[in-house]
Design an enzyme around this catalytic site. Structure first.
Site, PDB file in Angstrom:
ATOM      1  N   LYS A 213       0.854  -1.191  -0.058  1.00  0.00           N
ATOM      2  CA  LYS A 213      -0.122  -0.007  -0.140  1.00  0.00           C
ATOM      3  C   LYS A 213       0.880   1.230   0.045  1.00  0.00           C
ATOM      4  O   LYS A 213       0.900   2.193  -0.721  1.00  0.00           O
ATOM      5  CB  LYS A 213      -0.920  -0.151   1.079  1.00  0.00           C
ATOM      6  N   GLU A 219      10.559  -4.605   4.815  1.00  0.00           N
ATOM      7  CA  GLU A 219      10.556  -6.107   4.398  1.00  0.00           C
ATOM      8  C   GLU A 219      10.078  -6.088   2.818  1.00  0.00           C
ATOM      9  O   GLU A 219      10.926  -6.842   2.084  1.00  0.00           O
ATOM     10  CB  GLU A 219       9.497  -6.822   5.105  1.00  0.00           C
ATOM     11  N   GLY A 273      -4.755  -1.860   4.765  1.00  0.00           N
ATOM     12  CA  GLY A 273      -4.305  -3.032   4.207  1.00  0.00           C
ATOM     13  C   GLY A 273      -4.797  -4.244   4.718  1.00  0.00           C
ATOM     14  O   GLY A 273      -4.871  -5.131   3.722  1.00  0.00           O
ATOM     15  N   ARG A 274      -5.261  -4.544   5.860  1.00  0.00           N
ATOM     16  CA  ARG A 274      -5.933  -5.597   6.194  1.00  0.00           C
ATOM     17  C   ARG A 274      -7.139  -6.097   5.519  1.00  0.00           C
ATOM     18  O   ARG A 274      -7.684  -6.908   5.864  1.00  0.00           O
ATOM     19  CB  ARG A 274      -5.986  -5.917   7.773  1.00  0.00           C
ATOM     20  N   GLU A 360      -5.179  -6.685  14.661  1.00  0.00           N
ATOM     21  CA  GLU A 360      -4.663  -5.404  14.251  1.00  0.00           C
ATOM     22  C   GLU A 360      -5.566  -4.194  14.401  1.00  0.00           C
ATOM     23  O   GLU A 360      -5.362  -3.116  14.587  1.00  0.00           O
ATOM     24  CB  GLU A 360      -3.631  -5.307  12.724  1.00  0.00           C
ATOM     25  N   HIS A 391      -6.149 -33.011  17.707  1.00  0.00           N
ATOM     26  CA  HIS A 391      -4.947 -33.761  18.122  1.00  0.00           C
ATOM     27  C   HIS A 391      -3.640 -32.835  18.635  1.00  0.00           C
ATOM     28  O   HIS A 391      -2.632 -33.206  18.541  1.00  0.00           O
ATOM     29  CB  HIS A 391      -4.388 -34.526  16.922  1.00  0.00           C
ATOM     30  N   LYS A 516       9.112  -0.744  14.713  1.00  0.00           N
ATOM     31  CA  LYS A 516       9.746  -0.558  13.266  1.00  0.00           C
ATOM     32  C   LYS A 516      10.671   0.469  13.272  1.00  0.00           C
ATOM     33  O   LYS A 516      11.789   0.394  12.710  1.00  0.00           O
ATOM     34  CB  LYS A 516       8.612   0.021  12.174  1.00  0.00           C
TER      35      LYS A 516
END
Ligand code: F6P
Length: 568
Positions: A213, A219, A273-274, A360, A391, A516
């Site tokens: 965005k 990263e 973003g999400r 978030e 399990h 950050k």
């Protein structure tokens, strides 16, 4: 209209607090025997069935929750979202992911402008470009078809598309349309992830989609530069134009990076973003892999829920009911976690995506007006496909902590298997668990039952299940692209409902910034120490010790190394 008072200071909140004692006296064993109650706790919409009768709640609880919704001005807040008001007040933005899947002729305004034509302009561009790539009229620098795609992005620019891709991968229609193609994701800045993402791929036949965005995420940008180098090293720098495209709101930075703006797919700051999987963030890589017509069905499924969320009465409104019940569980019954348990392997990436959307969005400590919250907002989400979870962590859910569970099942498997002579089909075997587990949690097993079964007395405490553990069940007809869209929108809106009730801003994410900026300080130190031998300074004892150890133990790394790419 944002409420100036905190929700916990309202009468309905107090009323619900007082109601807890009463509910604690009941047990799901008894609540489940009231058929009228159970009947009224089922909602059907567009092929889906929601059953929330296994919640520690009565009809009275629900009525009290509706009053809470009124006190929180829930309806007004939903309307404000749909009408493009700047409800993300700390970033002064509209929140319009619903516009991303609106019909072509819909009108949804942000800042006085209908955004739907812009949305469709980008969707049309995606359709055209993805078809060109898929049919081989857009080829790589050496004239070969681009059959493999690596989508580089992180957080919201990764998790939603990964969830949808994983869910589509086994859908028969999507299998057909993606034959011979591969879609991979590169999210982590870890060079190991780079190595895994390019392993076995040929740059000549690979298209890289850089998804960010902001186009500044550290990263993603390092990973993008790494893959640019991977392409250039193999095919020459001019090949980048044919092998790299971008999805961003920041087209200036896209161009600066060296990607032709004509090969950039825009979205807008009113898409969080999400919440961006229905923008070019998800639609471009998914259309390259599956074709636009499959992805359009996914958008239609999400849109169906958008309309339902906007118009259905609260007592029949799936996202609203789910949101209110989450509030009940977290803020009143004191159960801060939620397990997302799909009984289909295709939804294995649902929980990781919802972790971001939920945590978030709602992991906040202050109200939207900046007032410190005297209660805890947000919830801890985790999950795994059902039988695998059984399990693993179900022990804790059955006999340890109380964790409200979302059981998600599908009527018809994407990949049915029948074996002659078996008692049931493979899907029925899976679904036997989907139907059994919620009852095991709700009813439990008493010491008296165990005595009757002649269980040795010393084992009775160990084999007792208290029961009364809440869950809800969502049954989908199948897991087509359309259903995947529905599921996505249900969770997105449910999480918004929770934030609206808690009175927080579910659409900003200031909590990710501090880490950050501290990483920037560390990065500078690593550079200075490696290139100029500068000692580690300006950190606390712990970080200084760790950093010094790290640098000393890797002192064989040259100060100015030549480019080295993975050798996998
Ligand atoms: O983790 C913080 C965050 O800003 C997320 O909200 C976002 O989804 C992610 O980083 C990626 O951001 P971008 O798409 O700008 O690279």
């Amino acid at each position: 209209m944002a409420s100036p008072t905190l929700i916990c200071d309202t009468e309905p909140w107090n009323d619900l607090k007082n109601h807890v004692e009463e509910i604690k006296k009941s047990h799901l064993r008894n609540l489940m025997s009231d058929t009228e109650r159970c009947k009224s706790m089922m909602v059907e919409f567009d092929g889906m069935l929601l059953d929330y009768s296994r919640q520690n709640a009565t009809l009275e609880t629900l009525n009290k929750l509706y009053q809470l919704a009124e006190a929180a001005h829930l309806k007004e807040k939903i309307n404000r979202m749909y009408s493009g008001e700047h409800i993300n007040s700390t970033e002064n933005r509209s929140v319009l992911h619903v516009a991303l899947r609106a019909a072509r002729d819909a009108v949804i305004n942000s800042d006085g402008k209908n955004v739907v034509p812009e949305v469709w302009k980008v969707l049309d561009k995606i359709q055209e470009f993805s078809e060109k790539v898929r049919i081989g009229s857009w080829v790589g620098a050496t004239g070969k078809s681009l059959k493999d795609v690596i989508a580089v992005g992180i957080g919201g620019s990764f998790l939603g598309p990964l969830f949808v891709h994983t869910a589509l991968q086994t859908d028969p229609e999507a299998i057909k349309s993606s034959r011979g193609r591969q879609l991979r994701f590169l999210a982590n800045v870890d060079p190991v992830d780079v190595a895994k993402s390019i392993a076995g791929l040929n740059p000549e036949t690979t298209l890289v989609v850089v998804v960010s965005k902001t186009f500044t995420t550290a990263e993603t940008m390092l990973n993008a530069r790494t893959l640019r180098e991977w392409i250039s090293a193999a095919l020459g720098p001019s090949a980048v134009a044919k092998h790299m495209v971008a999805v961003s709101t920041n087209l200036t930075l896209v161009e600066k990076f060296g990607i032709d703006p004509n090969n950039a797919f825009a979205f807008w700051d009113w898409v969080g973003g999400r919440y961006s999987v229905c923008s070019a963030v998800g639609v471009l890589p998914l259309s390259l892999q599956y074709g636009f017509s499959v992805v359009e069905k996914f958008l239609k499924g999400a849109s169906s829920i958008d309309q339902h969320f906007y118009s259905a009465h609260f007592d029949k409104n799936i996202p609203v009911l789910l949101g209110l019940l989450s509030i009940w569980n977290v803020s009143f019954l004191g159960y801060p976690a939620r397990a997302i348990l799909p009984y289909t392997q295709a939804l294995e990436k649902l929980a990781p995506h919802i972790q971001q959307v939920s945590m978030e969005s709602n992991g906040k400590g202050v109200s939207i007006d900046g007032v410190l919250l005297p209660f805890e907002a947000g919830e801890i989400d985790f999950g795994e496909p059902g039988t695998n979870g059984q399990h693993s962590f179900y022990q804790l859910i059955h006999q340890g902590r109380v964790i409200p569970c979302d059981f998600i099942g599908v009527v018809k498997s994407q990949q049915p298997i029948y074996l002659k002579g078996e008692v049931v089909s493979n899907h029925d075997e899976l679904m036997s668990n989907f139907f059994a587990q919620p009852d095991a949690l709700a009813y439990g097993k008493t010491p008296e039952q165990l005595q009757k079964e002649n269980v040795p007395p010393h084992l009775i405490p160990h084999k007792t299940f208290s029961g009364n553990r809440p869950s809800l069940s969502l049954l989908l007809p199948t897991l087509s692209a359309y259903n995947i869209g529905q599921l996505l929108a249900i969770y997105e809106h449910r999480i918004a409902v929770e934030g609206f009730i808690w009175g927080i801003n579910s659409f900003d994410q200031w909590g990710v910034e501090l880490g950050k900026s501290l990483a920037t300080q560390v990065r500078k130190q690593l550079h200075a120490s490696r290139t100029k031998g500068e000692p580690v300074e300006g950190f606390n004892f712990s970080t200084k010790t760790l950093l010094t150890r790290y640098l000393e133990a890797s002192s064989d790394i040259p100060a100015d190394p030549p480019t080295l790419l993975p050798r996998i």
